[in-house]
Design a protein around this motif. Sequence first.
Motif: not given
Length: 218
Positions: A29-39
């Motif tokens: 969840y943490d990884a996906a949240s950051k990736l969605f926001c960044d990429n």
Amino acid sequence: MIAVFLRWERVVAIPKVRSKSEEKRQQIYDAASKLFCDNGFAATSMDLVAKNAGVSKQTVYSHFGSKDELFVATITARCEEFLSTSTASPKDSDPYTTLCQYAEHFLALLLSPEALAIHRICINESTSYPHVSRLFYKAGPERVIAEVRDILAEYKQQNILAIDDIHTAATQFLSVIKGEIWMHKEYNIEKPISMDKVTLYIQNTVRHFLVGYGYHPA
């Protein structure tokens, strides 16, 4: 008056003792949240989520059946945090106090880096991935509108507010609260807005909104 105006903090308590499965789910969840926001949505693959989370791709799919499901989970979690920490209640105070409190909380969420990033993702990718915007709206804004609708309905039931169309009133309220403050952040306008001005804006906006529905704050 607005303690977390420009910063939305996660305040949901995470259990101190979690199973390995729960820990992996949180990592994903943490990884996906950051990736969605960044990429963005399109550039975030399940392979990339697995790599950044430090788990296998199979593990990601065992927790989230698809990228759509994972995206919805990130939005839903933020929305649940917002709803669970909202202190506005029509049973405890008058409409003016309740809606001012709600407006403060709503702006804190709306102006958080994550919320701004997700909004831009939906706009930028709406042509190629129109379903992303639909997923976001259903998991986020639609639930917030429903909560405001419930608050207004309670005051209507108490004969405090004269509202014919509760849904329209709820969307009007959220739209006017966003106003210039949200536009400054969304369009990266550098001109700062003071906390005093924000507070005054909320108070005046809520007052005008309520007067339109037959309630005159003291």
